[in-house]
Design a protein around this motif. Structure first.
Motif, PDB file in Angstrom:
ATOM      1  N   TYR A 170      -4.916 -17.100  34.433  1.00 44.57           N
ATOM      2  CA  TYR A 170      -6.429 -16.740  34.372  1.00 44.57           C
ATOM      3  C   TYR A 170      -7.191 -16.178  36.006  1.00 44.57           C
ATOM      4  N   GLU A 171      -7.017 -16.821  37.003  1.00 46.15           N
ATOM      5  CA  GLU A 171      -6.362 -15.418  38.154  1.00 46.15           C
ATOM      6  C   GLU A 171      -6.300 -14.551  38.263  1.00 46.15           C
ATOM      7  N   GLN A 172      -4.891 -14.206  37.359  1.00 47.03           N
ATOM      8  CA  GLN A 172      -4.439 -12.945  37.755  1.00 47.03           C
ATOM      9  C   GLN A 172      -5.372 -12.299  36.366  1.00 47.03           C
ATOM     10  N   LYS A 173      -6.108 -12.645  35.502  1.00 49.65           N
ATOM     11  CA  LYS A 173      -7.070 -12.015  34.278  1.00 49.65           C
ATOM     12  C   LYS A 173      -8.243 -11.465  35.679  1.00 49.65           C
ATOM     13  N   GLN A 174      -8.433 -12.020  36.418  1.00 42.84           N
ATOM     14  CA  GLN A 174      -9.824 -12.039  37.246  1.00 42.84           C
ATOM     15  C   GLN A 174      -9.638 -10.827  38.685  1.00 42.84           C
ATOM     16  N   LEU A 175      -8.201 -10.847  38.450  1.00 44.11           N
ATOM     17  CA  LEU A 175      -7.622  -9.836  39.588  1.00 44.11           C
ATOM     18  C   LEU A 175      -7.669  -8.899  39.393  1.00 44.11           C
ATOM     19  N   THR A 176      -7.032  -8.760  37.761  1.00 47.82           N
ATOM     20  CA  THR A 176      -7.466  -7.507  37.119  1.00 47.82           C
ATOM     21  C   THR A 176      -8.491  -6.281  36.831  1.00 47.82           C
ATOM     22  N   ARG A 177      -8.972  -7.694  36.092  1.00 51.76           N
ATOM     23  CA  ARG A 177     -10.722  -7.022  36.331  1.00 51.76           C
ATOM     24  C   ARG A 177     -11.110  -5.765  36.987  1.00 51.76           C
ATOM     25  N   HIS A 178     -11.482  -7.114  38.440  1.00 56.48           N
ATOM     26  CA  HIS A 178     -11.156  -6.236  40.099  1.00 56.48           C
ATOM     27  C   HIS A 178     -10.788  -4.937  40.158  1.00 56.48           C
ATOM     28  N   HIS A 179      -9.852  -5.136  39.987  1.00 54.68           N
ATOM     29  CA  HIS A 179      -8.850  -3.789  40.266  1.00 54.68           C
ATOM     30  C   HIS A 179      -9.736  -2.597  39.064  1.00 54.68           C
ATOM     31  N   HIS A 180      -9.772  -2.891  37.882  1.00 54.93           N
ATOM     32  CA  HIS A 180     -10.196  -1.981  37.118  1.00 54.93           C
ATOM     33  C   HIS A 180     -11.497  -1.449  37.871  1.00 54.93           C
ATOM     34  N   ASN A 181     -12.345  -2.257  38.099  1.00 54.40           N
ATOM     35  CA  ASN A 181     -13.917  -1.993  38.272  1.00 54.40           C
ATOM     36  C   ASN A 181     -13.863  -0.750  39.376  1.00 54.40           C
ATOM     37  N   LEU A 182     -13.223  -1.348  40.867  1.00 53.49           N
ATOM     38  CA  LEU A 182     -13.224  -1.170  41.675  1.00 53.49           C
ATOM     39  C   LEU A 182     -12.440   0.787  41.239  1.00 53.49           C
ATOM     40  N   LYS A 183     -11.482   0.871  40.485  1.00 48.67           N
ATOM     41  CA  LYS A 183     -10.586   2.143  40.080  1.00 48.67           C
ATOM     42  C   LYS A 183     -11.660   2.604  39.325  1.00 48.67           C
ATOM     43  N   GLU A 184     -12.675   2.588  38.515  1.00 48.40           N
ATOM     44  CA  GLU A 184     -13.922   3.031  37.245  1.00 48.40           C
ATOM     45  C   GLU A 184     -14.668   3.560  38.384  1.00 48.40           C
ATOM     46  N   GLU A 185     -14.985   2.636  39.713  1.00 53.10           N
ATOM     47  CA  GLU A 185     -15.484   3.131  41.081  1.00 53.10           C
ATOM     48  C   GLU A 185     -15.111   3.782  41.643  1.00 53.10           C
ATOM     49  N   LEU A 186     -14.309   4.130  42.313  1.00 47.07           N
ATOM     50  CA  LEU A 186     -13.522   5.308  43.105  1.00 47.07           C
ATOM     51  C   LEU A 186     -13.633   6.141  41.917  1.00 47.07           C
ATOM     52  N   ASN A 187     -13.384   6.471  41.133  1.00 45.62           N
ATOM     53  CA  ASN A 187     -13.428   8.106  40.003  1.00 45.62           C
ATOM     54  C   ASN A 187     -14.668   8.340  39.722  1.00 45.62           C
ATOM     55  N   VAL A 188     -16.433   7.692  39.990  1.00 41.49           N
ATOM     56  CA  VAL A 188     -16.811   8.035  40.240  1.00 41.49           C
ATOM     57  C   VAL A 188     -17.230   9.416  41.282  1.00 41.49           C
ATOM     58  N   TYR A 189     -16.117   8.740  42.354  1.00 37.67           N
ATOM     59  CA  TYR A 189     -16.241   9.873  44.265  1.00 37.67           C
ATOM     60  C   TYR A 189     -15.555  10.637  44.187  1.00 37.67           C
ATOM     61  N   LYS A 190     -14.380  10.292  42.855  1.00 43.38           N
ATOM     62  CA  LYS A 190     -13.359  11.581  42.791  1.00 43.38           C
ATOM     63  C   LYS A 190     -13.476  12.625  42.442  1.00 43.38           C
ATOM     64  N   ASN A 191     -14.196  11.927  40.740  1.00 38.71           N
ATOM     65  CA  ASN A 191     -15.119  13.469  39.979  1.00 38.71           C
ATOM     66  C   ASN A 191     -16.072  13.572  39.485  1.00 38.71           C
ATOM     67  N   PRO A 192     -17.102  14.153  41.405  1.00 41.15           N
ATOM     68  CA  PRO A 192     -18.162  14.321  40.878  1.00 41.15           C
ATOM     69  C   PRO A 192     -18.472  15.564  39.278  1.00 41.15           C
ATOM     70  N   THR A 193     -19.897  14.860  39.892  1.00 41.84           N
ATOM     71  CA  THR A 193     -20.233  16.129  38.083  1.00 41.84           C
ATOM     72  C   THR A 193     -21.156  17.370  39.075  1.00 41.84           C
ATOM     73  N   SER A 194     -21.833  18.383  38.160  1.00 44.63           N
ATOM     74  CA  SER A 194     -22.268  19.279  37.912  1.00 44.63           C
ATOM     75  C   SER A 194     -23.719  18.819  39.272  1.00 44.63           C
ATOM     76  N   GLU A 195     -24.109  17.843  38.653  1.00 42.84           N
ATOM     77  CA  GLU A 195     -25.853  17.602  38.687  1.00 42.84           C
ATOM     78  C   GLU A 195     -25.378  17.684  40.497  1.00 42.84           C
ATOM     79  N   MET A 196     -24.529  16.705  41.026  1.00 40.07           N
ATOM     80  CA  MET A 196     -24.236  16.813  42.416  1.00 40.07           C
ATOM     81  C   MET A 196     -24.391  18.104  43.107  1.00 40.07           C
ATOM     82  N   TYR A 197     -24.353  19.012  43.219  1.00 38.52           N
ATOM     83  CA  TYR A 197     -24.452  20.170  43.434  1.00 38.52           C
ATOM     84  C   TYR A 197     -25.228  20.996  43.101  1.00 38.52           C
TER      85      TYR A 197
END
Length: 102
Positions: free
Chosen positions: A75-102
Motif C-alpha cells: 500500500y505504501e509503495q502504491k502511494q509512492l508510485t502515484r506520487h512519483h507519477h504526479n510529480l512527473k506529470e507536473e514536471l512535463n508541464v514545465y518541460k513542454n511549454p505550449t504556444s500560449e506561453m509565448y
C-alpha cells in the motif's frame, strides 16, 4: 481504524510491528452509518463508537479488511508510485511549454 490515506500510516505500522491485528474500515462506511443513525455531530469519540457499531453490525459481511505487514508495504509503495507519477506529470508541464506561453 478508518483507512484515511496516508494519515493513518504511523499507528498501523507501530501496531503491525508489534504483531497486533489491524482492521481498516472505509471512512465512507462510518459516515453513512452515522447519518443513518441520525447523527449530525462528528468527532473522535463518536466516530469510535460508530466504527464499533459498523464492525459489530453484520458478522457475515465484514465492512473492514485485515491488514498485514506485507500488504501494508505494498500500500505504501502504491502511494509512492502515484506520487512519483504526479510529480512527473507536473514536471512535463514545465518541460513542454505550449504556444500560449509565448
Amino acid at each position: 481504524m478508518e483507512d484515511t490515506g496516508h494519515y493513518h500510516f504511523a499507528l498501523p505500522r507501530y501496531l503491525l510491528d508489534r504483531r497486533y491485528t489491524v482492521a481498516l474500515i472505509n471512512p465512507t462506511t462510518t459516515d453513512l452509518t452515522r447519518k443513518l443513525q441520525g447523527g449530525i455531530t462528528k468527532n473522535d469519540p463518536l466516530d469510535s463508537l460508530t466504527i464499533c457499531d459498523v464492525i459489530g453490525s453484520n458478522p457475515r459481511k465484514k465492512p473492514y479488511r485485515i491488514t498485514k505487514v506485507n500488504r501494508f508495504d505494498l500500500y505504501e509503495q502504491k502511494q509512492l508510485t502515484r506520487h512519483h507519477h504526479n510529480l512527473k506529470e507536473e514536471l512535463n508541464v514545465y518541460k513542454n511549454p505550449t504556444s500560449e506561453m509565448y
